[in-house]
Design a protein around this motif. Structure first.
Motif, PDB file in Angstrom:
ATOM      1  N   HIS A 125      41.233  34.532  42.248  1.00  0.00           N
ATOM      2  CA  HIS A 125      39.824  34.848  42.810  1.00  0.00           C
ATOM      3  C   HIS A 125      39.158  35.991  42.695  1.00  0.00           C
ATOM      4  CE1 HIS A 125      40.311  31.015  45.043  1.00  0.00           C
ATOM      5  NE2 HIS A 125      41.405  31.360  45.614  1.00  0.00           N
TER       6      HIS A 125
ATOM      7  N   TYR B 135      33.285  29.853  41.141  1.00  0.00           N
ATOM      8  CA  TYR B 135      34.034  29.080  42.057  1.00  0.00           C
ATOM      9  C   TYR B 135      33.190  27.482  42.376  1.00  0.00           C
ATOM     10  CZ  TYR B 135      35.406  33.829  43.420  1.00  0.00           C
ATOM     11  OH  TYR B 135      35.695  35.082  43.416  1.00  0.00           O
TER      12      TYR B 135
ATOM     13  N   SER C 146      32.490  37.453  50.756  1.00  0.00           N
ATOM     14  CA  SER C 146      32.295  35.988  51.059  1.00  0.00           C
ATOM     15  C   SER C 146      31.104  35.795  51.968  1.00  0.00           C
ATOM     16  CB  SER C 146      33.508  35.099  51.352  1.00  0.00           C
ATOM     17  OG  SER C 146      34.479  35.216  50.350  1.00  0.00           O
TER      18      SER C 146
ATOM     19  N   VAL D  65      29.012  30.365  42.751  1.00  0.00           N
ATOM     20  CA  VAL D  65      29.544  29.457  43.582  1.00  0.00           C
ATOM     21  C   VAL D  65      28.750  28.141  43.570  1.00  0.00           C
ATOM     22  CG1 VAL D  65      30.584  28.833  45.834  1.00  0.00           C
ATOM     23  CG2 VAL D  65      30.217  31.239  44.996  1.00  0.00           C
TER      24      VAL D  65
ATOM     25  N   LYS E 290      28.900  36.765  40.435  1.00  0.00           N
ATOM     26  CA  LYS E 290      29.743  35.356  40.251  1.00  0.00           C
ATOM     27  C   LYS E 290      29.017  34.292  40.915  1.00  0.00           C
ATOM     28  CE  LYS E 290      34.347  37.722  40.679  1.00  0.00           C
ATOM     29  NZ  LYS E 290      35.639  37.618  41.353  1.00  0.00           N
TER      30      LYS E 290
END
Length: 294
Positions: free
Chosen positions: A155, A161, A234, A263, A261
């Motif tokens: 991760h 993700y 997160s 998601v 990143k």
């Protein structure tokens, strides 16, 4: 009688070299026999001609004489205590090493016959595991370990993700993992990738920045509080309403991007939902109900 003794001695001297293959760490007894009954003060010497000093082991009737023994054989050679009485002049060599590959000569010295060469024994020491096999084993171990680490910390290295939830769930966790500690003054900014590029959540100077958050996400988001520790950036979103791509971006004090990143959130079970161009509204025959995170 003297001629007979010399003849017997010469018969024993006519021995030839024998080759033996062994492995690192083994022990081996180098064979050598000679009738010593007619000798008055014999000395047996095991030697290697390609060493300096060449002496591997030396023994007299009184015992071992290792003053001139080559250092590489210290503590690794031995002979029977009654060797010169029985004529069993074999040498026990332990903990064989690759450098022990050579020809070893067993000789006898005495006042009556001078020095006589009795036998040669050729040793060839091999690696128990060849170098290429050791290298391959090390490589395999490194691959297994690195693969395990990459899987465990996957991760942290992923650029994106995917998260899937059922429509109607209370909340969803949008993952974002940092590899290193963030510097002081760093800012974490969550955005959605709609045509509006709305700010979902902003965290800066050790606190949330609700004044920078888009109205659509007011009271619906929550982040962990300590950004100086590496790991979890997160975001908890309550409730997930639409299939959407969210971006987690980390900036330093100067505004340079340190990490980014994405998601992809998939909300399954949605039907006939579309966005209007008015912020914070959706159309499915009703309005979206949202709740705040305490």
């Amino acid at each position: 009688m003297k001629m007979f003794v010399v003849f017997v001695i010469l018969l024993h001297v006519s021995q030839h070299a024998s080759a033996v293959e062994l492995y690192e760490g083994d022990s081996f007894i180098l064979p050598c026999q000679f009738d010593t009954f007619a000798l008055t003060d014999p000395t047996v010497v095991w030697s290697r001609s390609n060493l300096s000093p060449p002496t591997v082991h030396q023994r007299q009737r009184q015992g071992d004489k290792l003053k001139d023994q080559n250092q590489r054989y210290r503590g690794r050679t031995s002979m029977k205590t009654d060797a010169l009485e029985t004529g069993e002049l074999s040498l026990n060599l332990t903990n064989l090493q690759l450098s022990d590959s050579a020809t070893y000569t067993c000789s006898i010295r005495d006042k009556r016959i001078g020095q006589s060469r009795l036998t040669d024994v050729q040793l060839e020491i091999k690696e128990r595991f060849p170098s290429w096999a050791k290298a391959l084993l090390v490589l395999l171990v490194l691959l297994v370990v690195s693969g395990g680490l990459l899987f465990h910390f996957r991760h942290y290295f992923m650029s994106g993700y995917k998260v899937g939830v059922e429509s109607g769930v209370e909340s969803v966790l949008l993952p974002c993992q940092a590899i290193v500690c963030l510097p002081k003054g760093a800012k974490v900014e969550w955005m959605d990738n709609t045509i509006y590029d709305r700010k979902v959540h902003v965290y800066k100077n050790s606190s949330d920045q609700p004044e920078e958050q888009d109205q659509f996400y007011k009271g619906r988001t929550k982040m962990k509080r300590n950004l100086l520790e590496p790991g979890d950036l997160s975001l908890t979103l309550k409730p997930p309403t639409d299939t959407e791509t969210y971006t987690c971006t980390v900036y330093n004090r100067e505004g340079n991007i340190l990490m980014k990143k994405e998601v992809l959130l998939t909300v399954r079970g949605q039907c006939c939902r579309y966005r209007s161009k008015v912020r914070g509204q959706t159309h499915d025959g009703g309005s979206v109900s949202v709740g705040s995170i305490q």
